[in-house]
Design a protein around this motif. Structure first.
Motif, mmCIF file in Angstrom:
data_model
loop_
_atom_site.group_PDB
_atom_site.id
_atom_site.type_symbol
_atom_site.label_atom_id
_atom_site.label_comp_id
_atom_site.label_asym_id
_atom_site.label_seq_id
_atom_site.Cartn_x
_atom_site.Cartn_y
_atom_site.Cartn_z
ATOM 1 N N ASP A 188 0.742 -1.490 -0.180
ATOM 2 C CA ASP A 188 0.110 0.071 0.473
ATOM 3 C C ASP A 188 0.934 1.296 -0.282
ATOM 4 O OD1 ASP A 188 -1.678 -1.390 0.142
ATOM 5 O OD2 ASP A 188 -2.251 -1.700 2.638
ATOM 6 N N ASP A 189 0.662 2.094 -1.059
ATOM 7 C CA ASP A 189 1.304 3.197 -0.932
ATOM 8 C C ASP A 189 0.641 4.824 -0.174
ATOM 9 O OD1 ASP A 189 3.002 3.787 -2.604
ATOM 10 O OD2 ASP A 189 2.184 3.028 -4.194
ATOM 11 N N LEU A 190 1.437 4.411 1.251
ATOM 12 C CA LEU A 190 0.419 5.373 2.477
ATOM 13 C C LEU A 190 0.860 6.847 2.151
ATOM 14 C CD1 LEU A 190 1.768 3.467 5.540
ATOM 15 C CD2 LEU A 190 -0.401 2.899 3.969
ATOM 16 N N LEU A 191 1.935 7.448 1.942
ATOM 17 C CA LEU A 191 2.256 9.139 0.943
ATOM 18 C C LEU A 191 3.266 8.524 -0.340
ATOM 19 C CD1 LEU A 191 1.990 11.668 1.946
ATOM 20 C CD2 LEU A 191 3.900 11.488 2.862
ATOM 21 N N ILE A 192 2.675 9.470 -0.685
ATOM 22 C CA ILE A 192 3.336 10.075 -2.198
ATOM 23 C C ILE A 192 3.926 11.913 -1.992
ATOM 24 C CG2 ILE A 192 4.388 10.095 -4.374
ATOM 25 C CD1 ILE A 192 3.338 7.431 -4.683
ATOM 26 N N GLU A 193 4.815 12.483 -1.885
ATOM 27 C CA GLU A 193 5.183 13.846 -1.728
ATOM 28 C C GLU A 193 6.287 14.046 -2.257
ATOM 29 O OE1 GLU A 193 4.030 15.104 2.405
ATOM 30 O OE2 GLU A 193 6.093 13.857 2.980
ATOM 31 N N VAL A 194 6.599 16.169 -2.035
ATOM 32 C CA VAL A 194 7.819 16.460 -1.991
ATOM 33 C C VAL A 194 7.639 16.758 -1.540
ATOM 34 C CG1 VAL A 194 9.416 17.620 -4.119
ATOM 35 C CG2 VAL A 194 7.879 15.933 -5.197
ATOM 36 N N VAL A 195 9.123 16.792 -0.542
ATOM 37 C CA VAL A 195 9.717 18.098 0.263
ATOM 38 C C VAL A 195 11.165 18.533 0.673
ATOM 39 C CG1 VAL A 195 8.269 16.143 1.797
ATOM 40 C CG2 VAL A 195 10.962 15.816 1.395
ATOM 41 N N LYS A 196 11.271 19.334 1.376
ATOM 42 C CA LYS A 196 12.654 19.944 1.380
ATOM 43 C C LYS A 196 13.659 18.686 2.497
ATOM 44 C CE LYS A 196 12.204 23.608 -1.321
ATOM 45 N NZ LYS A 196 11.981 23.708 -2.405
ATOM 46 N N SER A 197 14.615 18.769 2.073
ATOM 47 C CA SER A 197 15.597 18.223 2.910
ATOM 48 C C SER A 197 16.025 18.798 4.512
ATOM 49 C CB SER A 197 17.008 17.630 2.627
ATOM 50 O OG SER A 197 17.376 18.944 1.722
ATOM 51 N N ASP A 198 15.589 17.914 5.327
ATOM 52 C CA ASP A 198 16.067 19.093 6.711
ATOM 53 C C ASP A 198 17.274 18.851 7.253
ATOM 54 O OD1 ASP A 198 15.947 16.170 7.722
ATOM 55 O OD2 ASP A 198 14.034 16.357 8.087
ATOM 56 N N GLU A 199 17.774 19.830 8.024
ATOM 57 C CA GLU A 199 19.120 19.644 9.049
ATOM 58 C C GLU A 199 19.653 18.181 8.971
ATOM 59 O OE1 GLU A 199 21.937 21.931 12.551
ATOM 60 O OE2 GLU A 199 19.017 21.800 12.403
ATOM 61 N N VAL A 200 19.023 17.176 9.467
ATOM 62 C CA VAL A 200 19.719 15.337 9.626
ATOM 63 C C VAL A 200 19.614 15.374 8.703
ATOM 64 C CG1 VAL A 200 18.554 13.779 10.620
ATOM 65 C CG2 VAL A 200 17.809 15.123 11.492
ATOM 66 N N LEU A 201 18.615 15.004 7.435
ATOM 67 C CA LEU A 201 19.475 14.235 6.570
ATOM 68 C C LEU A 201 20.355 14.800 5.430
ATOM 69 C CD1 LEU A 201 15.291 14.068 4.601
ATOM 70 C CD2 LEU A 201 17.128 12.185 5.965
ATOM 71 N N ASN A 202 20.763 16.237 5.811
ATOM 72 C CA ASN A 202 21.889 16.779 4.772
ATOM 73 C C ASN A 202 22.927 16.534 5.588
ATOM 74 O OD1 ASN A 202 19.727 18.454 3.393
ATOM 75 N ND2 ASN A 202 20.244 20.475 5.016
ATOM 76 N N LEU A 203 23.335 15.685 7.381
ATOM 77 C CA LEU A 203 24.252 16.732 7.927
ATOM 78 C C LEU A 203 24.633 14.788 7.627
ATOM 79 C CD1 LEU A 203 26.386 17.518 10.427
ATOM 80 C CD2 LEU A 203 25.037 16.458 11.647
ATOM 81 N N LYS A 204 23.026 13.995 7.762
ATOM 82 C CA LYS A 204 23.431 12.398 7.850
ATOM 83 C C LYS A 204 23.967 11.640 6.335
ATOM 84 C CE LYS A 204 22.523 7.213 9.544
ATOM 85 N NZ LYS A 204 21.497 7.364 10.286
ATOM 86 N N PHE A 205 23.440 12.153 5.578
ATOM 87 C CA PHE A 205 23.870 12.082 4.463
ATOM 88 C C PHE A 205 24.021 12.647 2.902
ATOM 89 C CE2 PHE A 205 19.711 9.303 6.703
ATOM 90 C CZ PHE A 205 20.569 7.912 6.554
ATOM 91 N N GLY A 206 24.357 14.070 3.401
ATOM 92 C CA GLY A 206 25.292 14.699 2.528
ATOM 93 C C GLY A 206 24.077 15.630 1.581
ATOM 94 N N PHE A 207 22.605 15.662 1.771
ATOM 95 C CA PHE A 207 22.014 16.310 0.924
ATOM 96 C C PHE A 207 21.913 17.805 0.943
ATOM 97 C CE2 PHE A 207 19.041 12.943 0.778
ATOM 98 C CZ PHE A 207 19.250 11.704 0.129
ATOM 99 N N LYS A 208 21.662 18.693 0.470
ATOM 100 C CA LYS A 208 21.955 19.863 0.269
ATOM 101 C C LYS A 208 20.592 20.547 0.658
ATOM 102 C CE LYS A 208 24.951 20.203 -4.946
ATOM 103 N NZ LYS A 208 24.948 20.478 -6.188
ATOM 104 N N GLU A 209 21.212 22.174 1.461
ATOM 105 C CA GLU A 209 20.317 23.040 2.286
ATOM 106 C C GLU A 209 19.040 22.720 1.232
ATOM 107 O OE1 GLU A 209 19.754 26.868 4.813
ATOM 108 O OE2 GLU A 209 21.907 25.800 3.835
ATOM 109 N N SER A 210 17.738 22.609 2.269
ATOM 110 C CA SER A 210 16.216 22.756 1.087
ATOM 111 C C SER A 210 15.838 21.663 -0.134
ATOM 112 C CB SER A 210 16.566 24.496 1.156
ATOM 113 O OG SER A 210 16.568 24.928 2.131
ATOM 114 N N GLN A 211 17.266 20.984 0.003
ATOM 115 C CA GLN A 211 17.159 20.630 -1.529
ATOM 116 C C GLN A 211 15.524 19.341 -1.311
ATOM 117 O OE1 GLN A 211 20.251 17.365 -1.651
ATOM 118 N NE2 GLN A 211 19.493 16.250 -3.985
ATOM 119 N N GLU A 212 15.337 19.144 -2.870
ATOM 120 C CA GLU A 212 13.879 18.756 -3.312
ATOM 121 C C GLU A 212 13.922 17.497 -3.290
ATOM 122 O OE1 GLU A 212 12.001 19.942 -6.534
ATOM 123 O OE2 GLU A 212 10.387 21.806 -5.737
ATOM 124 N N LEU A 213 12.935 16.439 -2.433
ATOM 125 C CA LEU A 213 13.431 14.580 -2.279
ATOM 126 C C LEU A 213 12.181 14.435 -1.789
ATOM 127 C CD1 LEU A 213 15.074 14.803 1.157
ATOM 128 C CD2 LEU A 213 16.471 14.693 -1.172
#
Length: 242
Positions: free
Chosen positions: A106-131
């Motif tokens: 079941d697909d419970l959620l499909i959306e586009v969000v901005k990366s947050d500080e936790v994801l940026n720090l841990k996985f190297g995403f850029k600030e406010s990168q669209e995910l």
């Protein structure tokens, strides 16, 4: 091929050697089904101990990049990576099915969000990168067995209508629209206690035991293309983990 081992590195020698072979496989220096150098050659030519080479090859085999044929040698098995991570439409569903259960999601959620500080720090995403943010619930025989919370950089998926992703694996689409090939996965499994929301999702009592699988997938260029947080009730690990 560069077999150089860095004595000052914090990475263990066998893992360094494994990484050299892995890079050579991914860049095409070693082709699928090629025989990798034997212990004696690597020992005499580069001074590596047989234990070190054996450990490096064992790591390659565990990660699916090679296979050992008794009394013959260790061979490149890169098609395993392609088959398991790219060509299979929904690997988790197929894994459940392979254990003799009816699989569904079941697909419970499909959306586009901005990366947050936790994801940026841990996985190297850029600030406010669209995910792309995707939450899915996988089932075996109608029983919820795995809750997946995953993120993918939208830069690889801009050509797609995100609602068209329902019920589909992201890996083949990443390959199709961006040429991204999932090439390595890092993941950890830790024990957790399910909170109220998680317990309701699985139809269990609050405080039930579970497992949390946290990890990321990288492409052939070592870029993070997926970050995932999977939750599995402890009494249902048998559906997913061998």
């Amino acid at each position: 091929m560069n077999y150089k081992i860095e004595a000052t590195s914090t990475v263990a020698y066998p893992t360094q050697l494994k990484n050299h072979f892995k890079a050579a496989i991914l860049n095409g220096e070693f082709k699928d089904k090629d025989l990798l150098p034997d212990y004696e050659f690597l020992s005499k030519t580069y001074g590596f101990t047989q234990d070190m080479v054996r450990s490096a090859y064992n790591e390659l085999i565990r990660e699916g990049y090679a296979k050992r044929i008794k009394k013959t040698g260790v061979f490149v098995h890169h098609t395993f990576v392609v088959d398991h991570m790219i060509e299979k439409m929904v690997p988790i569903l197929e894994e459940i099915h392979s254990k003799g259960h009816e699989a569904s999601l079941d697909d419970l959620l499909i959306e586009v969000v901005k990366s947050d500080e936790v994801l940026n720090l841990k996985f190297g995403f850029k600030e406010s990168q669209e995910l792309l943010h995707l939450i899915r619930l996988f089932k075996a025989d109608g029983i919820a067995v795995l809750w997946m919370d995953a993120y993918y950089p939208m830069s690889y998926l801009r050509q797609l209508d995100i609602q068209s992703l329902k019920g589909k694996s992201i890996y083949p689409l990443l390959k199709q629209v961006s040429g991204c090939i999932p090439s390595s996965v890092e993941k950890t499994l830790s024990a957790i206690i399910l909170n109220q929301k998680q317990s309701e999702i699985f139809g269990l009592r609050k405080g039930s035991a579970g497992g949390l699988i946290t990890g990321s997938t990288k492409d052939q260029n070592n870029n993070v293309i997926e970050v995932f947080f999977d939750i599995i009730p402890a009494d249902r690990l048998r559906f997913i983990i061998k």
